[in-house]
Motif scaffolding. Structure first.
Motif, PDB file in Angstrom:
ATOM      1  N   ARG A 153     -22.595  12.346  -5.930  1.00 35.85           N
ATOM      2  CA  ARG A 153     -23.010  10.897  -7.590  1.00 35.85           C
ATOM      3  C   ARG A 153     -21.871  10.587  -8.367  1.00 35.85           C
ATOM      4  NH1 ARG A 153     -28.399  12.612 -10.669  1.00 35.85           N
ATOM      5  NH2 ARG A 153     -26.850  12.006 -12.798  1.00 35.85           N
ATOM      6  N   GLY A 154     -21.013   9.968  -8.130  1.00 36.53           N
ATOM      7  CA  GLY A 154     -19.751   9.575  -8.748  1.00 36.53           C
ATOM      8  C   GLY A 154     -18.774  11.063  -8.075  1.00 36.53           C
ATOM      9  N   GLY A 155     -16.968  10.506  -7.980  1.00 43.94           N
ATOM     10  CA  GLY A 155     -16.076  11.782  -7.805  1.00 43.94           C
ATOM     11  C   GLY A 155     -15.784  10.939  -6.412  1.00 43.94           C
ATOM     12  N   ASP A 156     -15.784  10.042  -6.010  1.00 45.17           N
ATOM     13  CA  ASP A 156     -14.749   8.521  -5.012  1.00 45.17           C
ATOM     14  C   ASP A 156     -13.565   8.535  -5.525  1.00 45.17           C
ATOM     15  OD1 ASP A 156     -17.288   8.173  -4.066  1.00 45.17           O
ATOM     16  OD2 ASP A 156     -17.547   6.280  -4.658  1.00 45.17           O
ATOM     17  N   TYR A 168     -10.285   8.589  -9.861  1.00 49.03           N
ATOM     18  CA  TYR A 168     -11.623   8.854  -9.218  1.00 49.03           C
ATOM     19  C   TYR A 168     -12.315   8.040  -9.660  1.00 49.03           C
ATOM     20  CZ  TYR A 168     -12.431  11.407 -13.518  1.00 49.03           C
ATOM     21  OH  TYR A 168     -12.674  11.567 -14.390  1.00 49.03           O
ATOM     22  N   TRP A 169     -13.705   7.607  -8.756  1.00 50.94           N
ATOM     23  CA  TRP A 169     -14.035   6.554 -10.183  1.00 50.94           C
ATOM     24  C   TRP A 169     -15.525   7.554 -10.111  1.00 50.94           C
ATOM     25  CZ3 TRP A 169     -11.432   4.784  -5.857  1.00 50.94           C
ATOM     26  CH2 TRP A 169     -10.528   4.323  -5.482  1.00 50.94           C
ATOM     27  N   ASP A 170     -16.609   6.493 -11.384  1.00 51.49           N
ATOM     28  CA  ASP A 170     -17.529   7.660 -11.820  1.00 51.49           C
ATOM     29  C   ASP A 170     -17.973   6.726 -12.562  1.00 51.49           C
ATOM     30  OD1 ASP A 170     -19.782   9.486 -12.610  1.00 51.49           O
ATOM     31  OD2 ASP A 170     -18.457  10.808 -13.364  1.00 51.49           O
ATOM     32  N   PRO A 171     -19.021   6.103 -12.382  1.00 51.45           N
ATOM     33  CA  PRO A 171     -20.034   6.462 -11.287  1.00 51.45           C
ATOM     34  C   PRO A 171     -19.197   5.779  -9.766  1.00 51.45           C
ATOM     35  CG  PRO A 171     -20.928   4.144 -11.912  1.00 51.45           C
ATOM     36  CD  PRO A 171     -19.136   4.696 -12.980  1.00 51.45           C
ATOM     37  N   SER A 172     -19.875   6.393  -8.834  1.00 54.24           N
ATOM     38  CA  SER A 172     -19.388   5.912  -7.401  1.00 54.24           C
ATOM     39  C   SER A 172     -19.407   4.351  -7.344  1.00 54.24           C
ATOM     40  CB  SER A 172     -20.154   6.556  -6.277  1.00 54.24           C
ATOM     41  OG  SER A 172     -20.059   8.587  -6.334  1.00 54.24           O
ATOM     42  N   TYR A 205     -15.171  15.365  -9.198  1.00 60.43           N
ATOM     43  CA  TYR A 205     -15.789  14.857 -10.344  1.00 60.43           C
ATOM     44  C   TYR A 205     -17.043  14.266 -10.014  1.00 60.43           C
ATOM     45  CZ  TYR A 205     -11.195  15.959 -11.778  1.00 60.43           C
ATOM     46  OH  TYR A 205      -9.511  16.196 -12.265  1.00 60.43           O
ATOM     47  N   GLY A 206     -17.660  14.240  -8.879  1.00 61.04           N
ATOM     48  CA  GLY A 206     -19.067  14.073  -9.265  1.00 61.04           C
ATOM     49  C   GLY A 206     -20.582  15.086  -9.158  1.00 61.04           C
TER      50      GLY A 206
END
Length: 361
Positions: free
Chosen positions: A232-235, A277-281, A253-254
């Motif tokens: 959940r997040g952290g891509d 990184y992406w958050d949300p995923s 980071y997720g």
């Protein structure tokens, strides 16, 4: 299957990719339709391309005609498993070799595998297909196979492997789960792999601590980049270094899908930080670093397909900043993103069962 399911090209939409730096006018054309869960494509020298569908189909498209290719291995078609990536090496004109990654049945489960065969002169079959690598041991369940194939600047083959849902295995060098492996084209292990002399380690491993890397490519300097799914997040977008540990599941980071904290936090000594990184995923998939051939202002920039948000994320050339989200009706669950020899940008939509390309308007 042989049939004309492509062409003439259909100009599906015109749009202005206008938000953020490097705005470009472009149009999107449909190249191919009628695909069932498409996973990857790669281009043939002299024209044409190959397409995989997760259920086990490999198709050669040339001069507007699609032809089913035989000789494909048996695949574990379950969950995220099946026939996955396809890679046409630089010497195809001489070798006629084609590489495939796939979920290989292994007893009661499956593991990520890599094999190659010779495309027959008539394009109807992969002759003499052989498995040159498979992770060991495989495991049950249908998730996190990874499976992107890259021919390195050094001529070796790099394959991404997910941790198969077994989080601790990504930190265990005795297993290939959650790693990028590096092998020669005959499946042998290069002498300069980082763990080749470490007792108990799998010698194919090049980097580890990955969750589910489903995009990989080289940049203009020949460096390997990977995108991988977080929870959940952290891509993450990662620049891959020899022997490096990218932290999963110790740092992230997720969060777990339950909302619980993952591991020890976002950083730890000896573990690499993501470039972005992406958050949300966004559920990243295909990865491309663009040459600038058809869209000069995008030279060196990073393009990442999103399975979750139906778009292509365009990042700066250093990978640190997201500049734009290219969102159109065609970018429905983008699985793969590739640059064609002419500089057009091709992408594969799972949602539409189609392949599209972006060209200058």
């Amino acid at each position: 299957m042989t049939g004309r399911i492509v062409g003439p090209l259909v100009a599906a939409m015109m749009t202005l990719a206008g938000a953020g730096a490097g705005a470009q006018e472009m149009k999107i054309e449909r190249v191919m339709r009628g695909l069932d869960t498409p996973w990857a494509l790669d281009f043939m020298p002299g024209g044409g391309f190959l397409v995989t569908e997760r259920g086990g189909k490999l198709t050669l498209v040339k001069d507007g005609v699609a032809q089913r290719v035989g000789g494909v291995p048996e695949v574990y078609d379950s969950g995220q498993g099946g026939l996955l990536d396809v890679m046409v090496p630089r010497d195809f004109a001489q070798s006629r070799e084609v590489f495939l990654s796939f979920a290989k049945p292994q007893g009661g489960g499956a593991g990520t595998a890599l094999g190659k065969g010779r495309l027959s002169d008539d394009g109807k079959a992969l002759d003499g297909f052989e498995v040159i690598f498979e992770m060991e041991p495989g495991s049950s369940g249908g998730r996190h196979f990874g499976s992107r194939i890259v021919e390195g600047a050094d001529g070796y083959i790099y394959l991404t492997i997910g941790e198969r849902g077994d989080r601790p295995a990504a930190q265990d060098l005795s297993r290939e789960n959650g790693s990028v492996v590096r092998i020669a084209r005959d499946g042998s292990v290069p002498d300069d792999n980082p763990f080749v002399d470490q007792e108990g380690a799998q010698p194919e491993i090049w980097s580890y601590g990955h969750r589910n890397p489903q995009g990989a490519t080289l940049d203009g300097q020949g460096r390997l980049w990977v995108v991988e799914h977080g929870a959940r997040g952290g891509d993450e977008l990662n620049l891959i270094e020899k022997g490096a540990n990218y932290g999963w599941p110790v740092i992230s980071y997720g969060l777990h899908y339950s909302g619980a904290k993952i591991g020890e936090g976002t950083a730890k000594e000896g573990m690499k930080q993501p470039v972005h990184y992406w958050d949300p995923s966004i559920a990243p998939s295909g990865l491309m670093i663009y040459s600038g051939k058809a869209f000069p202002e995008w030279k060196g920039q990073v393009f990442v397909g999103s399975l979750r948000f139906d778009m292509i994320s365009r990042l700066s050339a250093d990978g640190r900043t997201e500049l734009e989200r290219i969102e159109t009706p065609e970018t429905s669950r983008v699985r793969d993103v590739r640059e064609a020899p002419d500089g057009s940008i091709w992408f594969m939509s799972v949602g539409q069962g189609a392949v599209f390309r972006m060209v200058p308007k």
